[in-house]
Design a protein around this motif. Structure first.
Motif, PDB file in Angstrom:
ATOM      1  N   TYR A  26       0.500  -1.539  -0.016  1.00 54.72           N
ATOM      2  CA  TYR A  26      -0.167   0.069  -0.204  1.00 54.72           C
ATOM      3  C   TYR A  26       1.098   1.682  -0.115  1.00 54.72           C
ATOM      4  O   TYR A  26       0.235   2.386  -0.582  1.00 54.72           O
ATOM      5  CB  TYR A  26      -0.820   0.353   1.675  1.00 54.72           C
ATOM      6  CG  TYR A  26      -1.747   0.994   1.034  1.00 54.72           C
ATOM      7  CD1 TYR A  26      -2.944   1.800   0.178  1.00 54.72           C
ATOM      8  CD2 TYR A  26      -1.198   2.452   1.751  1.00 54.72           C
ATOM      9  CE1 TYR A  26      -3.748   2.763  -0.320  1.00 54.72           C
ATOM     10  CE2 TYR A  26      -1.812   3.727   1.456  1.00 54.72           C
ATOM     11  CZ  TYR A  26      -3.060   3.747   0.329  1.00 54.72           C
ATOM     12  OH  TYR A  26      -3.509   5.472   0.186  1.00 54.72           O
ATOM     13  N   ALA A  57      -6.647   6.458  10.333  1.00 57.51           N
ATOM     14  CA  ALA A  57      -6.578   5.513   9.052  1.00 57.51           C
ATOM     15  C   ALA A  57      -5.123   5.845   8.088  1.00 57.51           C
ATOM     16  O   ALA A  57      -5.814   6.425   7.106  1.00 57.51           O
ATOM     17  CB  ALA A  57      -7.683   5.113   8.250  1.00 57.51           C
ATOM     18  N   ASP A  78      -3.634   3.889  12.939  1.00 50.12           N
ATOM     19  CA  ASP A  78      -4.313   2.934  12.167  1.00 50.12           C
ATOM     20  C   ASP A  78      -3.819   1.929  12.617  1.00 50.12           C
ATOM     21  O   ASP A  78      -3.550   1.394  13.554  1.00 50.12           O
ATOM     22  CB  ASP A  78      -2.896   3.063  10.748  1.00 50.12           C
ATOM     23  CG  ASP A  78      -3.554   2.197  10.075  1.00 50.12           C
ATOM     24  OD1 ASP A  78      -3.989   3.939   8.618  1.00 50.12           O
ATOM     25  OD2 ASP A  78      -3.587   0.890   9.744  1.00 50.12           O
ATOM     26  N   THR A  80      -3.226  -0.816  11.261  1.00 51.24           N
ATOM     27  CA  THR A  80      -2.446  -1.709  10.262  1.00 51.24           C
ATOM     28  C   THR A  80      -1.685  -1.512  10.627  1.00 51.24           C
ATOM     29  O   THR A  80      -0.624  -0.278   9.651  1.00 51.24           O
ATOM     30  CB  THR A  80      -3.013  -1.926   8.685  1.00 51.24           C
ATOM     31  OG1 THR A  80      -4.173  -1.970   8.963  1.00 51.24           O
ATOM     32  CG2 THR A  80      -1.991  -3.079   7.983  1.00 51.24           C
ATOM     33  N   ASP A 104      -8.255   1.561  16.149  1.00 43.24           N
ATOM     34  CA  ASP A 104      -9.121   1.337  15.359  1.00 43.24           C
ATOM     35  C   ASP A 104     -10.139   2.536  15.920  1.00 43.24           C
ATOM     36  O   ASP A 104     -10.477   3.537  16.024  1.00 43.24           O
ATOM     37  CB  ASP A 104     -10.173   0.401  15.872  1.00 43.24           C
ATOM     38  CG  ASP A 104     -11.396  -0.365  15.044  1.00 43.24           C
ATOM     39  OD1 ASP A 104     -11.454   0.483  14.468  1.00 43.24           O
ATOM     40  OD2 ASP A 104     -12.280  -0.901  15.665  1.00 43.24           O
ATOM     41  N   ALA A 105     -10.155   3.510  13.542  1.00 43.35           N
ATOM     42  CA  ALA A 105     -11.453   3.971  13.571  1.00 43.35           C
ATOM     43  C   ALA A 105     -13.040   4.353  14.494  1.00 43.35           C
ATOM     44  O   ALA A 105     -13.172   5.629  15.280  1.00 43.35           O
ATOM     45  CB  ALA A 105     -11.563   4.823  12.651  1.00 43.35           C
ATOM     46  N   CYS A 121      -7.672  10.809   5.043  1.00 45.31           N
ATOM     47  CA  CYS A 121      -7.462  10.864   3.652  1.00 45.31           C
ATOM     48  C   CYS A 121      -7.476   9.244   3.160  1.00 45.31           C
ATOM     49  O   CYS A 121      -7.012   7.688   3.411  1.00 45.31           O
ATOM     50  CB  CYS A 121      -6.000  10.351   3.175  1.00 45.31           C
ATOM     51  SG  CYS A 121      -6.219  10.963   1.748  1.00 45.31           S
TER      52      CYS A 121
END
Ligand SMILES: C[S@@+](CC[C@H](N)C(=O)[O-])C[C@H]1O[C@@H](n2cnc3c(N)ncnc32)[C@H](O)[C@@H]1O
Length: 278
Positions: A26, A57, A78, A80, A104-105, A121
């Motif tokens: 990514y 994120a 994020d 991840t 976690d959002a 974003c």
């Protein structure tokens, strides 16, 4: 009240999402294909030196690093953390320091009103429960602070890409909402509700001429973009479905090619900025 089973189910879902975003590369997408989106969101949100900024994120820092370049104090959060290594290298190349924190959002590990600016974003749109994530973004923003969100639109290229992939993926668990809904202005206004004022929304387009043909785009995308890699993995034992998905995704790319001599793909997104009500 959320039951233990709900929590376990949610943790399993988030673990799957984390694994998907750690697939491929990514950070290459962020750096090679969409690097202007982070600075665009930071500018639209009026981030200034001294602001306490949360990038939700944040991935490898596409918005967090430009925010830090203004002199703001930035937390890149994020689901991840596998992406943070690339983020730290990106920050080092620009000579800025920021905090990289797993989160976690939908359950941000911060106090109420902890930030002057909360950004995301093409990020929070991938949290599965939209209202939960929106509530968290509003909660951690201080009264009078700014919320800035940039999301792919449902009718734009990435929205249509997800629509095409849906038929080839297992059905999402009950209650999971489609990411590109965050690119619909009415949906975002409803999520934020009357807790914000001064909402400004505009659609814009990112143009990329990186890919000589739609086929070349697909070949690249299948190696870097976690959600697409995951869908192909799920149908790997069915060559006819793989070929059908190849055809569908190439056709989506061709539909968004506005070039004449060369391929120039246009990817539409929505930017929303708002002020948290005092
Ligand atoms: C398309 S990437 C965007 C990353 C970065 N903001 C950018 O502009 O390049 C989507 C990001 O959302 C993150 N994400 C997905 N679900 C999340 C969740 N529930 N909470 C926090 N982050 C999440 C992924 O880990 C991934 O980094």
């Amino acid at each position: 009240m959320t039951s233990t089973i709900d929590i376990t189910t949610d943790q399993a879902l988030k673990a799957r999402h984390r694994a998907v975003w750690a697939l491929g590369d990514y950070p290459a997408v962020a750096i090679d294909v969409i690097p202007e989106l982070g600075p665009e969101l930071v500018a639209a949100s009026g981030v200034r030196a001294g602001d306490r900024v949360l990038d939700v994120a944040a991935g490898s820092g596409n918005a967090a690093v430009p925010a830090a370049l203004t002199g703001a104090s930035v937390v890149a959060s994020d689901l991840t953390p596998e992406l943070f290594g690339a983020g730290r290298e990106f920050a080092d190349r620009h000579g800025v320091q920021l905090a990289w924190e797993e989160g976690d959002a939908e359950a941000l590990p911060y106090e109420d009103a902890a930030f002057d600016v909360v950004l995301s974003c093409v990020g929070v749109m991938f949290a599965p429960h939209h209202q939960r994530a929106a509530d968290e973004i509003v909660r951690v923003c201080r009264p009078g602070g700014t919320i800035g969100l940039l999301s792919w639109t449902p009718d734009g290229f990435v929205g249509q890409l997800f629509k095409a992939m849906k038929a080839y993926a297992p059905p999402p668990p009950h209650g999971v909402q489609p990411p590109p809904l965050w690119g619909d202005e009415d949906h975002v206004r409803a999520l934020l509700g009357d807790r914000v004022t001064d909402v400004v929304a505009r659609k814009q387009t990112l143009s990329t001429d990186l890919f000589p043909t739609p086929d070349k785009w697909l070949a690249y995308w299948k190696t870097v973009y976690g959600p697409t890699i995951a869908v192909y993995r799920g149908i790997a034992d069915d060559p006819e479905r793989v070929a059908a998905l190849d055809r569908e995704l190439t056709a989506v790319a061709a539909r968004f090619d506005r070039g004449t001599d060369a391929t120039v793909m246009e990817w539409e997104y929505l930017i929303v900025t708002a002020r948290k009500r005092v």
